[in-house]
Design a protein around this motif. Structure first.
Motif, mmCIF file in Angstrom:
data_model
loop_
_atom_site.group_PDB
_atom_site.id
_atom_site.type_symbol
_atom_site.label_atom_id
_atom_site.label_comp_id
_atom_site.label_asym_id
_atom_site.label_seq_id
_atom_site.Cartn_x
_atom_site.Cartn_y
_atom_site.Cartn_z
ATOM 1 N N GLN A 3 17.508 -25.472 24.809
ATOM 2 C CA GLN A 3 17.935 -24.602 23.714
ATOM 3 C C GLN A 3 19.000 -23.644 24.203
ATOM 4 N N LYS A 4 18.777 -23.066 25.407
ATOM 5 C CA LYS A 4 19.706 -22.101 25.977
ATOM 6 C C LYS A 4 21.080 -22.731 26.178
ATOM 7 N N SER A 5 21.093 -23.953 26.752
ATOM 8 C CA SER A 5 22.361 -24.598 27.060
ATOM 9 C C SER A 5 23.164 -24.866 25.798
ATOM 10 N N ILE A 79 25.451 -9.913 41.981
ATOM 11 C CA ILE A 79 25.930 -11.270 42.280
ATOM 12 C C ILE A 79 24.860 -12.240 41.794
ATOM 13 N N ARG A 80 25.291 -13.209 40.980
ATOM 14 C CA ARG A 80 24.353 -14.218 40.470
ATOM 15 C C ARG A 80 24.532 -15.531 41.206
ATOM 16 N N PHE A 81 23.437 -16.219 41.468
ATOM 17 C CA PHE A 81 23.482 -17.603 41.936
ATOM 18 C C PHE A 81 22.941 -18.430 40.772
ATOM 19 N N PRO A 151 21.734 -7.288 43.639
ATOM 20 C CA PRO A 151 21.124 -8.547 43.182
ATOM 21 C C PRO A 151 21.264 -8.753 41.680
ATOM 22 N N ASP A 152 21.190 -9.996 41.274
ATOM 23 C CA ASP A 152 21.122 -10.334 39.848
ATOM 24 C C ASP A 152 20.329 -11.636 39.761
ATOM 25 N N VAL A 153 20.619 -12.466 38.761
ATOM 26 C CA VAL A 153 19.806 -13.663 38.571
ATOM 27 C C VAL A 153 19.794 -14.532 39.844
ATOM 28 N N GLN A 223 10.627 -12.352 27.033
ATOM 29 C CA GLN A 223 11.210 -13.659 27.383
ATOM 30 C C GLN A 223 11.852 -13.561 28.762
ATOM 31 N N GLY A 224 11.412 -14.391 29.689
ATOM 32 C CA GLY A 224 11.937 -14.330 31.062
ATOM 33 C C GLY A 224 10.923 -13.610 31.924
ATOM 34 N N PHE A 225 10.554 -14.208 33.059
ATOM 35 C CA PHE A 225 9.510 -13.580 33.872
ATOM 36 C C PHE A 225 9.927 -13.527 35.331
ATOM 37 N N GLY A 226 11.140 -12.997 35.562
ATOM 38 C CA GLY A 226 11.622 -12.749 36.920
ATOM 39 C C GLY A 226 11.460 -11.280 37.238
ATOM 40 N N ASN A 227 12.416 -10.714 37.950
ATOM 41 C CA ASN A 227 12.310 -9.304 38.340
ATOM 42 C C ASN A 227 12.150 -8.409 37.106
ATOM 43 N N ALA A 228 13.078 -8.549 36.157
ATOM 44 C CA ALA A 228 13.062 -7.664 34.985
ATOM 45 C C ALA A 228 11.814 -7.909 34.133
ATOM 46 N N GLY A 229 11.511 -9.165 33.830
ATOM 47 C CA GLY A 229 10.403 -9.489 32.930
ATOM 48 C C GLY A 229 9.032 -9.142 33.502
ATOM 49 N N GLN A 230 8.829 -9.408 34.785
ATOM 50 C CA GLN A 230 7.509 -9.135 35.376
ATOM 51 C C GLN A 230 7.225 -7.639 35.423
ATOM 52 N N VAL A 247 4.589 -13.910 27.030
ATOM 53 C CA VAL A 247 5.621 -13.918 28.073
ATOM 54 C C VAL A 247 6.066 -15.370 28.282
ATOM 55 N N SER A 248 7.273 -15.537 28.832
ATOM 56 C CA SER A 248 7.756 -16.906 29.046
ATOM 57 C C SER A 248 8.668 -16.973 30.261
ATOM 58 N N ASP A 249 8.896 -18.201 30.732
ATOM 59 C CA ASP A 249 9.908 -18.435 31.760
ATOM 60 C C ASP A 249 10.607 -19.749 31.415
ATOM 61 N N THR A 250 11.368 -20.313 32.355
ATOM 62 C CA THR A 250 12.130 -21.526 32.032
ATOM 63 C C THR A 250 11.234 -22.680 31.577
ATOM 64 N N PRO A 299 13.994 -9.366 25.569
ATOM 65 C CA PRO A 299 14.675 -10.502 26.184
ATOM 66 C C PRO A 299 15.010 -10.126 27.634
ATOM 67 N N ALA A 300 14.487 -10.906 28.583
ATOM 68 C CA ALA A 300 14.699 -10.568 30.001
ATOM 69 C C ALA A 300 15.055 -11.836 30.783
ATOM 70 N N ALA A 301 15.787 -12.760 30.116
ATOM 71 C CA ALA A 301 16.194 -13.994 30.810
ATOM 72 C C ALA A 301 17.720 -14.064 30.840
ATOM 73 N N GLU A 321 16.764 -4.795 25.297
ATOM 74 C CA GLU A 321 17.509 -5.890 25.945
ATOM 75 C C GLU A 321 17.610 -5.681 27.462
ATOM 76 N N LEU A 322 16.597 -6.167 28.185
ATOM 77 C CA LEU A 322 16.709 -6.075 29.647
ATOM 78 C C LEU A 322 17.693 -7.109 30.181
ATOM 79 N N ALA A 323 17.797 -8.270 29.533
ATOM 80 C CA ALA A 323 18.810 -9.262 29.929
ATOM 81 C C ALA A 323 20.188 -8.756 29.518
ATOM 82 N N ASN A 324 21.200 -9.260 30.180
ATOM 83 C CA ASN A 324 22.566 -8.942 29.775
ATOM 84 C C ASN A 324 23.016 -9.908 28.692
HETATM 85 P P1 NAD Z 1 15.352 -13.405 37.821
HETATM 86 O O1 NAD Z 1 16.109 -14.484 38.457
HETATM 87 O O2 NAD Z 1 14.413 -12.606 38.656
HETATM 88 O O3 NAD Z 1 14.501 -13.999 36.607
HETATM 89 C C1 NAD Z 1 15.047 -14.725 35.550
HETATM 90 C C2 NAD Z 1 13.888 -15.215 34.702
HETATM 91 O O4 NAD Z 1 14.402 -15.808 33.508
HETATM 92 C C3 NAD Z 1 13.020 -16.272 35.361
HETATM 93 O O5 NAD Z 1 11.664 -16.025 35.064
HETATM 94 C C4 NAD Z 1 13.419 -17.589 34.668
HETATM 95 O O6 NAD Z 1 12.372 -18.503 34.644
HETATM 96 C C5 NAD Z 1 13.750 -17.053 33.306
HETATM 97 N N1 NAD Z 1 14.647 -17.918 32.555
HETATM 98 C C6 NAD Z 1 15.821 -18.469 32.943
HETATM 99 N N2 NAD Z 1 16.347 -19.207 31.949
HETATM 100 C C7 NAD Z 1 15.483 -19.108 30.922
HETATM 101 C C8 NAD Z 1 15.445 -19.649 29.616
HETATM 102 N N3 NAD Z 1 16.418 -20.443 29.186
HETATM 103 N N4 NAD Z 1 14.393 -19.331 28.817
HETATM 104 C C9 NAD Z 1 13.407 -18.526 29.278
HETATM 105 N N5 NAD Z 1 13.386 -17.994 30.496
HETATM 106 C C10 NAD Z 1 14.389 -18.295 31.299
HETATM 107 O O7 NAD Z 1 16.403 -12.477 37.083
HETATM 108 P P2 NAD Z 1 16.268 -10.953 36.657
HETATM 109 O O8 NAD Z 1 16.784 -10.121 37.746
HETATM 110 O O9 NAD Z 1 14.912 -10.698 36.108
HETATM 111 O O10 NAD Z 1 17.349 -10.905 35.480
HETATM 112 C C11 NAD Z 1 17.039 -11.288 34.134
HETATM 113 C C12 NAD Z 1 18.070 -10.694 33.212
HETATM 114 O O11 NAD Z 1 18.084 -9.285 33.390
HETATM 115 C C13 NAD Z 1 19.510 -11.163 33.460
HETATM 116 O O12 NAD Z 1 20.212 -11.207 32.257
HETATM 117 C C14 NAD Z 1 20.063 -10.061 34.350
HETATM 118 O O13 NAD Z 1 21.470 -9.999 34.264
HETATM 119 C C15 NAD Z 1 19.391 -8.873 33.720
HETATM 120 N N6 NAD Z 1 19.348 -7.698 34.588
HETATM 121 C C16 NAD Z 1 18.605 -7.691 35.740
HETATM 122 C C17 NAD Z 1 18.630 -6.553 36.529
HETATM 123 C C18 NAD Z 1 17.806 -6.434 37.778
HETATM 124 O O14 NAD Z 1 17.798 -5.364 38.378
HETATM 125 N N7 NAD Z 1 17.073 -7.456 38.175
HETATM 126 C C19 NAD Z 1 19.415 -5.453 36.165
HETATM 127 C C20 NAD Z 1 20.128 -5.509 34.978
HETATM 128 C C21 NAD Z 1 20.090 -6.648 34.202
#
Ligand code: NAD
Length: 422
Positions: A3-5, A79-81, A151-153, A223-230, A247-250, A299-301, A321-324
């Motif tokens: 869906q995202k793509s 920086i994102r990878f 750090p970033d994604v 939505q999204g369970f990485g750094n921001a979502g958790q 909550v959700s992840d990829t 939204p945090a993905a 909006e925690l995600a960008n």
């Molecule tokens: P992260 O890599 O730690 O986590 C990303 C999460 O998103 C993962 O759980 C992954 O499974 C999930 N994800 C990826 N694609 C997805 C999809 N299509 N549907 C659902 N979930 C999906 O990244 P992060 O640091 O948590 O960053 C998330 C967002 O927050 C990004 O937009 C990032 O730019 C933004 N952000 C992060 C920070 C930070 O300090 N970490 C600061 C500002 C903004």
């Protein structure tokens, strides 16, 4: 990701960033010269990074660094990878960093970097070589007084430590101030790990006061369970007293109307690699999670998940909006019309860069603060920024995103004028 793509294929994030700027510039009656400068990055570097892989082959990765505008101070941005990284995403993120640093009123400009790669398919040693290769190429335009990544994604404190080490080797002295989000042992800051979500929580607290919502009875979907979502899950429940219901992840999402124990699902994700299968929940798709009837949607993905197609079905009262860039301009119009209160990305997620700024200050002064100090300073910055934006939104009768742009643009424009750029 399907869906995202498909959504990402339709929406170019940089065009979205420019459209958002144009809208605010028009409301402000911005000087056309200032507007023209702010529509494009001032500088960008494209690099090819040859990296020796564990199997002996050499793979060439593409990387970018965009320095959007440094009128208010050195550029700052993560920086994102990511396998789907594009230069336009990096440009958009660099623009948003410019507005983000300005909205929380820290003396930094905006930058962003990225490498097209899939870290999930790379070994630790390959990631280290890739991180060092990036600094070997891009390090010449970085520095504590020039441009400070973070750090970033899919980039981590460990990656920041390697990058700082590589930069220090090139300069010949220890330079912790070149990069933030480092582990504590090599110049990281207390309170950086959860800063993005914590800052978001402070803005939700203020929004709830404004909207008369009792957060102790509020439900939250993330939505999204990485750094921001958790951290959003743990802090929105511990700091604000909210109930996390989804909550959700990829791999997909989970839902429970009785609430999800935030600490327990963080452990579940750590052990199982996904939130899927958490006991006491039922599966929910990433798309359906966005449309749940909750008080707060987070939204945090990734970007462009709330669009013209699904915005009418969004039932949350507050979107944090925690995600960008999770919301497209078309969706913004619909959400505003439907009285959904959006705390826009570069305000809601500014806690990360604010504590990054504190980390940089501590590195260059070589004096370190404790966690309590960091939390108090972060709360002050976020609360002030939220109310600056809310006041602008009420004064000009515009949505919170446009108001945030207006606050930031005024600050960057003033710096450019005083420097004599325009
Ligand atoms: P992260 O890599 O730690 O986590 C990303 C999460 O998103 C993962 O759980 C992954 O499974 C999930 N994800 C990826 N694609 C997805 C999809 N299509 N549907 C659902 N979930 C999906 O990244 P992060 O640091 O948590 O960053 C998330 C967002 O927050 C990004 O937009 C990032 O730019 C933004 N952000 C992060 C920070 C930070 O300090 N970490 C600061 C500002 C903004």
């Amino acid at each position: 990701m399907t869906q995202k793509s498909s959504v990402a294929a339709k929406a170019n994030p940089f065009e979205i960033a420019q459209a958002q700027l144009d809208k605010a510039a028009q409301k402000l009656g911005l000087d056309p010269a200032v507007h023209a400068v702010l529509r494009e990055p001032l500088r960008e570097l494209h690099v090819s990074l040859p990296v020796k892989m564990d199997d002996g082959t050499v793979k060439v990765f593409k990387g970018f660094r965009v320095q959007y505008n440094d009128a208010r101070g050195p550029n700052k941005g993560g920086i994102r990878f990511h396998p789907e990284e594009t230069i336009d995403t990096v440009r958009a993120l660099a623009a948003w960093m410019t507005w983000k640093c300005a909205v929380v009123d820290i003396p930094l400009g905006g930058g962003k970097g990225g490498i097209i790669c899939n870290p999930k398919e790379m070994s630790e040693a390959e990631l280290e070589r890739l991180s060092r290769a990036y600094i070997d190429q891009v390090g010449r335009i970085l520095g504590p007084e020039k441009d400070i990544p973070a750090p970033d994604v899919y980039t981590t404190p460990q990656i920041m430590a390697w990058m700082m080490d590589e930069y220090s080797k090139i300069t010949g002295y220890n330079a912790p101030g070149v990069i933030t989000g480092k582990p504590l042992a090599v110049g990281g800051s207390e309170g950086r790990g959860d800063a993005t979500a914590r800052g978001g929580a402070y803005t939700v607290r203020e929004a709830a006061k404004h909207l008369n919502i009792d957060l102790s009875k509020a439900t939250v979907a993330i939505q999204g369970f990485g750094n921001a979502g958790q951290y959003a899950a743990t802090l929105f429940s511990s700091l604000l007293g909210c109930k996390i219901v989804a909550v959700s992840d990829t791999k997909g999402g989970v839902y429970s109307e009785d609430g999800i124990d935030a600490e327990a699902i963080v452990r579940h994700k750590l052990i199982n690699g996904s939130v899927i299968g958490f006991p006491g929940t039922r599966p929910i798709s990433n798309e359906d999670l966005l449309e749940l009837s909750v008080d707060v949607l987070v939204p945090a993905a990734l970007e462009s998940v709330i669009t013209g197609e699904n915005a009418e079905r969004i039932r949350a009262k507050i979107i944090c909006e925690l995600a960008n860039g999770p919301t497209t301009p078309e969706a913004d119009e619909i959400l505003y019309k439907n009285n959904v209160f959006v705390i826009p990305d570069f305000l809601a997620n500014a806690g990360g860069v604010t504590v990054s700024y504190f980390e940089w200050v501590q590195n260059i002064t070589n004096f370190y603060w404790d966690e309590e100090d960091i939390h108090a300073k972060l709360d002050k910055k976020m609360t002030k920024a939220f109310h600056d934006v809310l006041a602008m939104s009420l004064d000009y009768k515009v949505d919170m995103r446009t108001a945030a742009y207006m606050v930031s643009i005024q600050r960057v424009a003033e710096a450019m004028k005083l420097r004599g750029w325009v």
